[in-house]
Design a protein around this motif. Structure first.
Motif, PDB file in Angstrom:
ATOM      1  N   HIS A 229       0.557  -1.161   0.199  1.00 49.08           N
ATOM      2  CA  HIS A 229       0.191   0.110  -0.411  1.00 49.08           C
ATOM      3  C   HIS A 229       0.396   1.157   0.266  1.00 49.08           C
ATOM      4  O   HIS A 229       1.656   1.720   1.213  1.00 49.08           O
ATOM      5  CB  HIS A 229      -0.966  -0.097   0.902  1.00 49.08           C
ATOM      6  CG  HIS A 229      -1.792  -1.314   1.674  1.00 49.08           C
ATOM      7  ND1 HIS A 229      -3.207  -0.984   1.741  1.00 49.08           N
ATOM      8  CD2 HIS A 229      -1.991  -2.548   0.686  1.00 49.08           C
ATOM      9  CE1 HIS A 229      -3.727  -2.232   1.383  1.00 49.08           C
ATOM     10  NE2 HIS A 229      -3.595  -3.260   0.922  1.00 49.08           N
ATOM     11  N   GLN A 230       0.783   2.094  -0.559  1.00 52.54           N
ATOM     12  CA  GLN A 230       1.389   3.716  -0.667  1.00 52.54           C
ATOM     13  C   GLN A 230       1.656   4.521  -0.101  1.00 52.54           C
ATOM     14  O   GLN A 230       1.677   5.007  -0.014  1.00 52.54           O
ATOM     15  CB  GLN A 230       1.678   3.720  -2.771  1.00 52.54           C
ATOM     16  CG  GLN A 230       1.803   2.960  -3.500  1.00 52.54           C
ATOM     17  CD  GLN A 230       4.105   2.216  -2.877  1.00 52.54           C
ATOM     18  OE1 GLN A 230       4.172   3.183  -3.046  1.00 52.54           O
ATOM     19  NE2 GLN A 230       4.127   0.998  -3.001  1.00 52.54           N
ATOM     20  N   ASP A 231       0.039   4.318  -0.201  1.00 56.13           N
ATOM     21  CA  ASP A 231      -0.884   5.188   1.836  1.00 56.13           C
ATOM     22  C   ASP A 231      -1.580   5.171   2.246  1.00 56.13           C
ATOM     23  O   ASP A 231      -1.709   3.357   2.388  1.00 56.13           O
ATOM     24  CB  ASP A 231      -1.252   6.295   0.202  1.00 56.13           C
ATOM     25  CG  ASP A 231      -2.827   6.078  -0.529  1.00 56.13           C
ATOM     26  OD1 ASP A 231      -3.107   5.164  -0.038  1.00 56.13           O
ATOM     27  OD2 ASP A 231      -2.423   6.799  -2.044  1.00 56.13           O
ATOM     28  N   ASP A 232      -2.360   5.499   3.215  1.00 50.53           N
ATOM     29  CA  ASP A 232      -3.385   4.685   4.104  1.00 50.53           C
ATOM     30  C   ASP A 232      -4.577   4.922   3.772  1.00 50.53           C
ATOM     31  O   ASP A 232      -5.560   4.538   4.946  1.00 50.53           O
ATOM     32  CB  ASP A 232      -3.022   5.216   5.191  1.00 50.53           C
ATOM     33  CG  ASP A 232      -2.482   7.114   5.780  1.00 50.53           C
ATOM     34  OD1 ASP A 232      -2.498   7.256   4.789  1.00 50.53           O
ATOM     35  OD2 ASP A 232      -2.311   7.378   6.689  1.00 50.53           O
ATOM     36  N   VAL A 233      -4.914   5.449   2.345  1.00 51.59           N
ATOM     37  CA  VAL A 233      -6.475   5.898   2.698  1.00 51.59           C
ATOM     38  C   VAL A 233      -7.224   4.639   2.674  1.00 51.59           C
ATOM     39  O   VAL A 233      -8.152   4.980   3.089  1.00 51.59           O
ATOM     40  CB  VAL A 233      -6.300   6.030   0.475  1.00 51.59           C
ATOM     41  CG1 VAL A 233      -8.358   6.224   0.639  1.00 51.59           C
ATOM     42  CG2 VAL A 233      -5.879   7.843   0.802  1.00 51.59           C
ATOM     43  N   LEU A 234      -6.763   3.606   2.214  1.00 52.14           N
ATOM     44  CA  LEU A 234      -7.809   2.720   2.515  1.00 52.14           C
ATOM     45  C   LEU A 234      -7.890   2.123   3.118  1.00 52.14           C
ATOM     46  O   LEU A 234      -8.592   1.630   4.103  1.00 52.14           O
ATOM     47  CB  LEU A 234      -7.467   1.180   1.998  1.00 52.14           C
ATOM     48  CG  LEU A 234      -7.939  -0.226   1.532  1.00 52.14           C
ATOM     49  CD1 LEU A 234      -9.601   0.216   1.433  1.00 52.14           C
ATOM     50  CD2 LEU A 234      -7.219  -1.395   1.115  1.00 52.14           C
ATOM     51  N   TYR A 235      -6.876   2.555   4.964  1.00 44.03           N
ATOM     52  CA  TYR A 235      -6.527   1.988   5.886  1.00 44.03           C
ATOM     53  C   TYR A 235      -7.014   2.937   6.913  1.00 44.03           C
ATOM     54  O   TYR A 235      -8.600   1.903   8.070  1.00 44.03           O
ATOM     55  CB  TYR A 235      -5.387   1.893   6.587  1.00 44.03           C
ATOM     56  CG  TYR A 235      -5.240   1.575   8.654  1.00 44.03           C
ATOM     57  CD1 TYR A 235      -4.576   0.829   9.290  1.00 44.03           C
ATOM     58  CD2 TYR A 235      -5.183   3.109   9.377  1.00 44.03           C
ATOM     59  CE1 TYR A 235      -4.766   0.598  10.364  1.00 44.03           C
ATOM     60  CE2 TYR A 235      -4.624   3.314  10.447  1.00 44.03           C
ATOM     61  CZ  TYR A 235      -4.339   1.871  10.447  1.00 44.03           C
ATOM     62  OH  TYR A 235      -4.311   1.931  11.737  1.00 44.03           O
ATOM     63  N   ASP A 236      -7.505   4.153   6.555  1.00 43.51           N
ATOM     64  CA  ASP A 236      -8.284   4.831   7.281  1.00 43.51           C
ATOM     65  C   ASP A 236      -9.470   4.986   7.012  1.00 43.51           C
ATOM     66  O   ASP A 236     -10.373   4.781   7.500  1.00 43.51           O
ATOM     67  CB  ASP A 236      -7.454   6.683   6.360  1.00 43.51           C
ATOM     68  CG  ASP A 236      -6.647   6.661   7.210  1.00 43.51           C
ATOM     69  OD1 ASP A 236      -5.694   6.425   8.714  1.00 43.51           O
ATOM     70  OD2 ASP A 236      -5.987   8.236   7.526  1.00 43.51           O
ATOM     71  N   THR A 237      -9.840   4.522   5.815  1.00 39.72           N
ATOM     72  CA  THR A 237     -11.246   4.266   5.687  1.00 39.72           C
ATOM     73  C   THR A 237     -12.217   2.960   5.893  1.00 39.72           C
ATOM     74  O   THR A 237     -12.857   3.564   6.350  1.00 39.72           O
ATOM     75  CB  THR A 237     -12.042   3.772   4.120  1.00 39.72           C
ATOM     76  OG1 THR A 237     -10.975   5.168   3.336  1.00 39.72           O
ATOM     77  CG2 THR A 237     -13.379   3.562   3.930  1.00 39.72           C
ATOM     78  N   MET A 238     -11.296   1.964   6.346  1.00 38.19           N
ATOM     79  CA  MET A 238     -11.887   0.712   6.416  1.00 38.19           C
ATOM     80  C   MET A 238     -11.964   1.133   9.322  1.00 38.19           C
ATOM     81  O   MET A 238     -13.003   1.276   8.954  1.00 38.19           O
ATOM     82  CB  MET A 238     -11.064  -0.143   7.021  1.00 38.19           C
ATOM     83  CG  MET A 238     -10.352  -1.133   5.530  1.00 38.19           C
ATOM     84  SD  MET A 238     -12.400  -2.123   4.999  1.00 38.19           S
ATOM     85  CE  MET A 238     -12.042  -2.702   4.142  1.00 38.19           C
TER      86      MET A 238
END
Length: 579
Positions: A229-238
């Motif tokens: 993962h290049q950024d934490d967008v998915l992590y933050d969204t979840m």
């Protein structure tokens, strides 16, 4: 005591006594559990270990068949999953620790770093299926989140096959396996915590690429191979979508990687701090790796430390073969270290051993400790909106030998911060400075350097002429610097890079632990001349930055004091500016 608890106790004993070779982080994770057992009942510790809850998921998981490998070819009970003691320990920790008043799970975020071929997908699949049907969560939503469709299916596919090959499971929970999701109308013997029988609720389990759709409320999010993962967008969204759930679980399961600016490395550092004693009661982490990457990767003990399933799902002969290939081909070494030993190697062909660099960091160090002393200055300025770096190097003699101390300021633009998630975090923590708009304001850099001249003696500024010529001229004209141009070529950098690396290993390079500089040093690749005798710093790709590392090397060139036994440092092609 059941067999599961016996196996868990045996695993704990093996780690604590040294019967099982274990790395620092594995030992600390086990010791944390033992310390927490002793804390049960303390007024300031609201958690208890529920052995029944810890065993429930183990029993659940062992009801499923293997779906790939040699075990899948067996028939009857012979092809049932049999969890190993180390796996039972991790399952029991994640699900057995609960709040003593509510009964809800203690751990909400879980980070498991396990090398390839150690059955990561099986563990994740069991957790996903369990969370869909046995979590007392009405309308459970379980997502396998990833940045690519292929990766999203790495966990979901085995879970789907496990469900399809276990008819009793589908009947018990009303599970329907569709092409791209599983649905469950949970019914039967399962009861909620208040004793009521569970009614059909439409729970589901599905892969997700990128963000889940609007209205999603994950009760469990499984992020596989987070190092990609290049950024934490998915992590933050979840994570933010879990707000309406009583006991959500975000599971990160991964190997090590090369992007230390990404969310995976940040999560690992958070876990390491927690295992070393930083309070974080709702985070669980386990890291299987080696303590001495320079040497242990070539030993059987190192293989055992990093690969808890060695001899079961990953074979000794295979691992030894990978090690031998890495010995013959240095280019393969970084791959073997990351994938089979969980060692972060930053750039795939990184110049420095970043563990040596990490050991040289000391966050208690401050430029204030050097007020009144002499510093050399290295400058690497961007032409417009890229990173800009100004690094000071101080020299102190310890036991008759010079040691070098590096402190830097790093500049970017507000426009670049929008493009790079990790920049935002560094700015908030004071490690990186953002200039207004979309251009670096060199006047800001000049003002900071001028302020430094009030505190330190700074006679020289070594700079890269590609972007810093104008600023160097101003420093020479208005601030009495000797401005020295350092072309980024083999002649100027080869000997300093070799000596810098040698001094780093010797413990004579020191820095303040700025993660921005660490990232940039990790991005440095040593490009060698055709004959292999000389080197210079380059970056591996356009998305990586090395400006701070280059500035630090220039400051080192200016400060370096060769010793009698150091050999002759090569002549530098340095051109002072005459104003």
């Amino acid at each position: 005591m059941t067999q599961h608890l016996t196996d868990i106790a045996a695993y704990i004993d093996a780690v604590v006594t040294g019967k099982r070779p274990a790395c620092k982080w594995e030992r600390l994770a086990v010791e944390r559990h033992l310390k927490d057992l002793d804390r049960q009942g303390d007024a300031d510790f609201p958690y208890v270990f529920d052995e029944a809850e810890g065993q429930r998921i183990i029993n659940f998981g062992e009801l499923f068949p293997h779906v790939k490998g040699k075990w899948a070819a067996q028939v009857g009970k012979e092809n049932r999953i049999k969890l190993e003691p180390w796996q039972k320990f991790n399952f029991a920790m994640i699900f057995g620790w609960v709040h003593k008043d509510t009964g809800f799970r203690r751990f909400r975020i879980v980070y498991l770093c396990v090398p390839r071929k150690n059955a990561k997908s099986v563990k994740a699949a069991i957790i996903g299926l369990y969370m869909m049907v046995e979590d007392s969560e009405y309308g459970a939503e379980v997502y396998c989140g990833a940045t690519t469709e292929k990766q999203a299916w790495e966990v979901f596919r085995p879970a789907k096959k496990m469900a399809e090959k276990q008819p009793a499971f589908r009947r018990q929970y009303g599970v329907n396996a569709h092409a791209k999701r599983m649905e469950a109308d949970v019914y039967g013997a399962k009861r909620l915590r208040n004793g009521e029988q569970r009614r059909p609720d439409g729970s589901r389990f599905e892969p997700v690429i990128g963000k889940p759709g609007d209205g999603a409320s994950p009760s469990c999010a499984i992020l596989d191979e987070v190092h990609e993962h290049q950024d934490d967008v998915l992590y933050d969204t979840m994570l933010t979508g879990m707000g309406a759930r009583e006991q959500p679980l975000l599971l990160m399961i991964t190997t090590a990687g090369s992007n230390i600016a990404g969310p995976c490395y940040a999560s690992q550092k958070e876990v390491e701090r927690m295992l070393e004693g930083e309070k974080n009661d709702t985070l669980y982490g386990m890291i299987y790796t080696i303590d001495d990457p320079e040497n242990e990767w070539m030993t059987e003990e190192g293989l055992i430390k990093a690969n808890p399933n060695i001899g079961i799902s990953v074979f000794r002969d295979y691992l030894f073969d990978q090690v031998e290939r890495a010995k013959r081909s240095p280019r393969k070494r970084s791959t073997v270290l990351t994938k089979h030993f969980n060692v972060w190697v930053t750039a795939k062909n990184a110049w420095l051993n970043m563990l040596d660099w990490a050991a040289a960091g000391d966050q208690t160090l401050s430029p204030d400790d050097f007020i009144g002393e002499t510093a050399t200055l290295g400058l690497d300025l961007s032409e417009s909106d890229d990173l800009t770096a100004a690094v000071k190097c101080f020299t102190r003699n310890i036991d008759g030998l010079p040691h070098y101390y590096f402190f830097g300021r790093y500049y970017t633009t507000e426009a670049k911060v929008v493009e790079h998630d990790h920049y935002d975090g560094w700015i908030n923590e004071g490690y990186l400075y953002a200039c207004a708009g979309n251009h670096i304001d060199t006047e800001d850099v000049e003002e900071d350097i001028e302020a430094d001249t009030e505190l330190y003696s700074m006679p020289q500024a070594f700079y890269d002429p590609h972007g810093a010529a104008d600023l160097a001229q101003r420093l020479a004209k208005y601030h009495e610097f000797e401005a020295v141009k350092v072309q980024q070529n083999y002649s100027n950098y080869s000997a300093p890079m070799r000596d810098f690396e040698r001094l780093l290993k010797a413990g004579r390079i020191h820095h303040d632990g700025n993660p921005c500089l660490t990232w940039m040093f990790g991005n440095v690749v040593a490009q060698t001349s055709r004959d292999g005798k000389m080197m210079r710093p380059i970056k591996e790709s356009k998305d990586t930055k090395i400006d701070g590392a280059v500035a630090a090397l220039m400051a080192f060139i200016a400060a370096y004091q060769p010793e009698d036994d150091d050999g002759d440092l090569e002549d530098f092609l340095l051109d002072p500016i005459i104003v």
